[in-house]
Design a protein around this motif. Structure first.
Motif, short mmCIF file in Angstrom:
data_model
loop_
_atom_site.label_atom_id
_atom_site.label_comp_id
_atom_site.label_asym_id
_atom_site.label_seq_id
_atom_site.Cartn_x
_atom_site.Cartn_y
_atom_site.Cartn_z
N VAL A 145 -27.63 47.29 74.21
CA VAL A 145 -26.69 47.30 75.34
C VAL A 145 -27.46 47.00 76.63
CG1 VAL A 145 -25.07 48.69 76.68
CG2 VAL A 145 -25.18 48.97 74.20
N GLY A 146 -26.94 46.11 77.45
CA GLY A 146 -27.58 45.82 78.73
C GLY A 146 -27.62 44.34 79.03
N GLU A 147 -28.75 43.87 79.55
CA GLU A 147 -28.91 42.48 79.95
C GLU A 147 -29.80 41.74 78.96
OE1 GLU A 147 -28.77 43.42 84.77
OE2 GLU A 147 -30.69 43.06 83.77
N ARG A 148 -29.68 40.40 78.96
CA ARG A 148 -30.60 39.58 78.17
C ARG A 148 -32.03 39.85 78.66
NH1 ARG A 148 -30.53 34.59 75.24
NH2 ARG A 148 -28.31 34.27 75.68
N THR A 149 -32.94 40.01 77.72
CA THR A 149 -34.31 40.38 78.09
C THR A 149 -35.07 39.18 78.66
OG1 THR A 149 -35.14 39.92 75.85
CG2 THR A 149 -34.36 42.17 76.33
N GLU A 150 -36.29 39.43 79.09
CA GLU A 150 -37.07 38.45 79.86
C GLU A 150 -37.38 37.17 79.09
OE1 GLU A 150 -41.16 38.67 82.48
OE2 GLU A 150 -41.11 39.66 80.54
N GLY A 151 -37.58 37.28 77.79
CA GLY A 151 -38.04 36.11 77.03
C GLY A 151 -39.51 35.85 77.27
N GLY A 152 -40.31 36.92 77.25
CA GLY A 152 -41.74 36.82 77.56
C GLY A 152 -42.58 36.53 76.34
N ALA A 153 -43.68 37.26 76.22
CA ALA A 153 -44.61 37.04 75.11
C ALA A 153 -45.15 38.39 74.64
CB ALA A 153 -45.76 36.14 75.54
N LEU A 154 -45.55 38.44 73.38
CA LEU A 154 -46.10 39.68 72.82
C LEU A 154 -47.39 40.08 73.53
CD1 LEU A 154 -45.47 39.17 69.02
CD2 LEU A 154 -44.57 41.02 70.43
N GLY A 161 -39.22 33.16 74.98
CA GLY A 161 -38.69 32.06 75.79
C GLY A 161 -37.23 32.21 76.12
N SER A 162 -36.44 32.75 75.18
CA SER A 162 -34.99 32.85 75.39
C SER A 162 -34.53 34.28 75.63
CB SER A 162 -34.24 32.28 74.19
OG SER A 162 -34.60 32.98 72.99
N GLY A 163 -35.30 35.28 75.17
CA GLY A 163 -34.91 36.67 75.33
C GLY A 163 -34.01 37.16 74.22
N VAL A 164 -33.76 38.46 74.23
CA VAL A 164 -32.88 39.10 73.24
C VAL A 164 -31.50 39.25 73.87
CG1 VAL A 164 -32.47 41.14 71.82
CG2 VAL A 164 -34.82 40.36 72.26
N LEU A 165 -30.49 38.72 73.20
CA LEU A 165 -29.11 38.84 73.69
C LEU A 165 -28.53 40.16 73.19
CD1 LEU A 165 -26.74 37.49 75.18
CD2 LEU A 165 -26.01 36.58 72.96
N PRO A 166 -28.09 41.04 74.09
CA PRO A 166 -27.54 42.33 73.66
C PRO A 166 -26.27 42.18 72.83
CG PRO A 166 -28.05 42.33 76.01
CD PRO A 166 -28.13 40.92 75.55
N CYS A 167 -25.96 43.20 72.05
CA CYS A 167 -24.67 43.26 71.34
C CYS A 167 -23.55 43.44 72.36
CB CYS A 167 -24.66 44.43 70.36
SG CYS A 167 -26.05 44.47 69.20
N VAL A 168 -23.83 44.23 73.40
CA VAL A 168 -22.86 44.47 74.47
C VAL A 168 -23.55 44.14 75.79
CG1 VAL A 168 -21.38 46.16 75.61
CG2 VAL A 168 -21.75 46.30 73.15
N VAL A 169 -23.08 43.10 76.46
CA VAL A 169 -23.70 42.66 77.71
C VAL A 169 -23.07 43.42 78.87
CG1 VAL A 169 -24.13 40.70 79.24
CG2 VAL A 169 -24.16 40.38 76.76
N ASP A 225 -26.45 57.19 64.96
CA ASP A 225 -26.46 55.97 65.76
C ASP A 225 -27.66 55.91 66.69
OD1 ASP A 225 -24.09 54.75 64.82
OD2 ASP A 225 -22.87 56.07 66.07
N VAL A 226 -28.15 54.69 66.90
CA VAL A 226 -29.22 54.42 67.86
C VAL A 226 -28.74 53.29 68.78
CG1 VAL A 226 -31.60 53.64 68.21
CG2 VAL A 226 -31.04 55.13 66.27
N VAL A 227 -28.90 53.49 70.09
CA VAL A 227 -28.57 52.45 71.07
C VAL A 227 -29.84 52.13 71.86
CG1 VAL A 227 -27.17 51.82 73.07
CG2 VAL A 227 -26.18 53.24 71.27
N VAL A 228 -30.14 50.85 72.00
CA VAL A 228 -31.30 50.39 72.78
C VAL A 228 -30.80 49.77 74.08
CG1 VAL A 228 -33.28 48.83 72.87
CG2 VAL A 228 -32.69 49.98 70.72
N LEU A 229 -31.34 50.23 75.22
CA LEU A 229 -30.97 49.70 76.52
C LEU A 229 -31.98 48.65 76.96
CD1 LEU A 229 -30.00 52.99 78.44
CD2 LEU A 229 -28.63 51.64 76.83
N THR A 230 -31.50 47.51 77.47
CA THR A 230 -32.39 46.43 77.90
C THR A 230 -31.98 45.93 79.29
OG1 THR A 230 -30.98 44.74 76.86
CG2 THR A 230 -32.80 45.64 75.55
N SER A 231 -32.91 45.24 79.92
CA SER A 231 -32.66 44.61 81.22
C SER A 231 -33.41 43.29 81.26
CB SER A 231 -33.15 45.52 82.36
OG SER A 231 -34.57 45.51 82.43
N GLY A 232 -33.28 42.57 82.38
CA GLY A 232 -34.02 41.34 82.55
C GLY A 232 -35.51 41.56 82.69
#
Length: 405
Positions: A205-214, A248-256, A176-183
């Motif tokens: 797992v975590g918060e919806r990401t910023e929705g920035g740019a590459l 623009g919208s960010g990545v929505l986590p599997c588990v918020v 298993d791999v889990v990725v942690l994210t924040s705003g």
């Protein structure tokens, strides 16, 4: 919008440069609905930009020093690997430091039972580093097209594929791999989280990401001390041209969950997932040994073996998945799996075959009042209007108990 602002000349009345920068930013963002566009007033930035050396001009020691500030790792309890990346280096840096990374970092993590990739503080990085991260987590039997990126300054489109070969070992696809994210997770880190989620290689797992740019570049406006921060490249759709993207919208986590609780939540999910093989094994045994519709058991066992558990992150997920699948295959709504014990993920889930408490025979008491209470617990009698007898059974005792009563 800019032309209209110039014609109105109202903006020329703003004498403070910082205030002017805010006014310009508000105008641009509101007209385009893009919060990534920012105008700033930075008198010292010109000299600072001149002083930033290109990676090719840095020595091996300087590159290592920068890398050690942005990448940390350790092995946590239960042999869970933890890799924190605060800035993703470019392909050039990763190529030059590849041997060091494999020897000093990756070898300590590749043998762990599960991996947590912490991108909560990763707000920057280089696009060319994306395939390195994905490739170490993707099986090496095939190459995978994970993104297509358009670069505006060069007017070019680049496809990003996983690497056919990597230095050292890849992380086992069975782990298993889990990725942690924040705003604060932005840009390249968002693309990595999105790709790993889309190919079902990681649980985010975590918060919806910023929705920035590459790639955000800070461009000097003329010869002034004003700068425009602008996205100069964009993802055309990860995994080969899909219409959805995270920009623009960010990545929505599997588990918020709040960012500060994300690691604790991830470890709880991994504890549950470690118990999955045992849970499924107990369920197989229970079906083989107890289920009365014997002719349906082979189909149930085959279904259990073919089920996809990659997105199971809680006891509720597991119970719902098992019940919906097994009841559909068996066409038997009585077939029921439930969580037992304290409702804690750390205790896992078990399929329970149990005798109903109604089938456990009570001892017949000697005291008449206690006997009456026992009778009342089993059945009740009354005479209804119209002289209609009413007899209600709440349970059935065996003949020995009935005879004693």
């Amino acid at each position: 919008v800019i032309e209209q602002a110039m014609k109105s000349q109202e903006i020329l009345g703003v004498s403070d440069p910082q205030t002017l920068a805010h006014v310009l930013t508000d105008g641009v963002q509101s007209s385009l609905n893009d919060p990534r566009l920012v105008i700033s007033y930075e008198p010292s930035t010109v000299e600072e930009l001149k002083q930033i050396p290109a990676p090719s001009n840095l020595s091996q020691e300087e590159l290592l020093a920068g890398l050690q500030d942005s990448i940390r790792h350790e092995v946590l309890e239960d042999n869970v690997g933890y890799l924190r990346v605060d800035h993703l280096p470019s392909q050039e840096v990763l190529s030059r430091l590849g041997s060091f990374l494999v020897t000093q970092v990756w070898k300590q993590l590749v043998g762990t039972s599960a991996l947590v990739l912490d991108l909560r503080q990763c707000a920057s990085g280089r696009v060319s580093g994306i395939p390195y991260v994905i490739s170490y987590l993707h099986p090496g039997n095939t190459v995978l097209h994970v993104d297509t990126i358009y670069d505006r300054p060069s007017n070019t489109t680049t496809e990003i594929w996983t690497l056919p070969e990597v230095l050292g070992e890849r992380y086992s696809a069975e782990k298993d791999v889990v990725v942690l994210t924040s705003g604060r997770t932005g840009g390249v880190a968002e693309d990595i989280a999105y790709i790993l989620k889309q190919i079902r290689r990681a649980i985010v797992v975590g918060e919806r990401t910023e929705g920035g740019a590459l790639d955000l570049q800070k461009l000097r406006i003329g010869q002034s001390d004003f700068f425009l921060t602008v996205p100069v490249s964009r993802s055309l759709g990860p995994l080969g041209g899909g219409s959805q993207t995270w920009e623009g919208s960010g990545v929505l986590p599997c588990v918020v969950t709040p960012a500060e609780q994300a690691l604790e939540k991830a470890l709880a999910i991994l504890t549950l997932r470690r118990a999955l093989p045992g849970v499924v094994g107990h369920l197989r045994e229970a079906l083989q040994d107890y289920y009365t519709l014997v002719d349906r058991v082979p189909a149930l066992l085959n279904h259990l073996a073919s089920m996809d558990y990659s997105l199971v992150v809680s006891e509720e997920d597991l119970v719902n998945k098992l019940n919906s699948g097994l009841q559909a295959v068996s066409e038997d709504p009585r077939l029921l799996v439930r969580a037992v014990g304290p409702q804690e993920i750390s205790l896992g889930c078990e399929a329970e075959i149990h005798e109903s408490p109604l089938e456990a025979e009570p001892e017949v008491p000697k005291d008449e009042a206690a006997q009456q209470a026992l009778v009342d617990a089993m059945f009740q009698v009354s005479v209804l209007p119209g002289n209609v007898g009413y007899l209600r059974f709440d349970r059935f005792a065996d003949d020995a108990a009935l005879e004693a009563l």
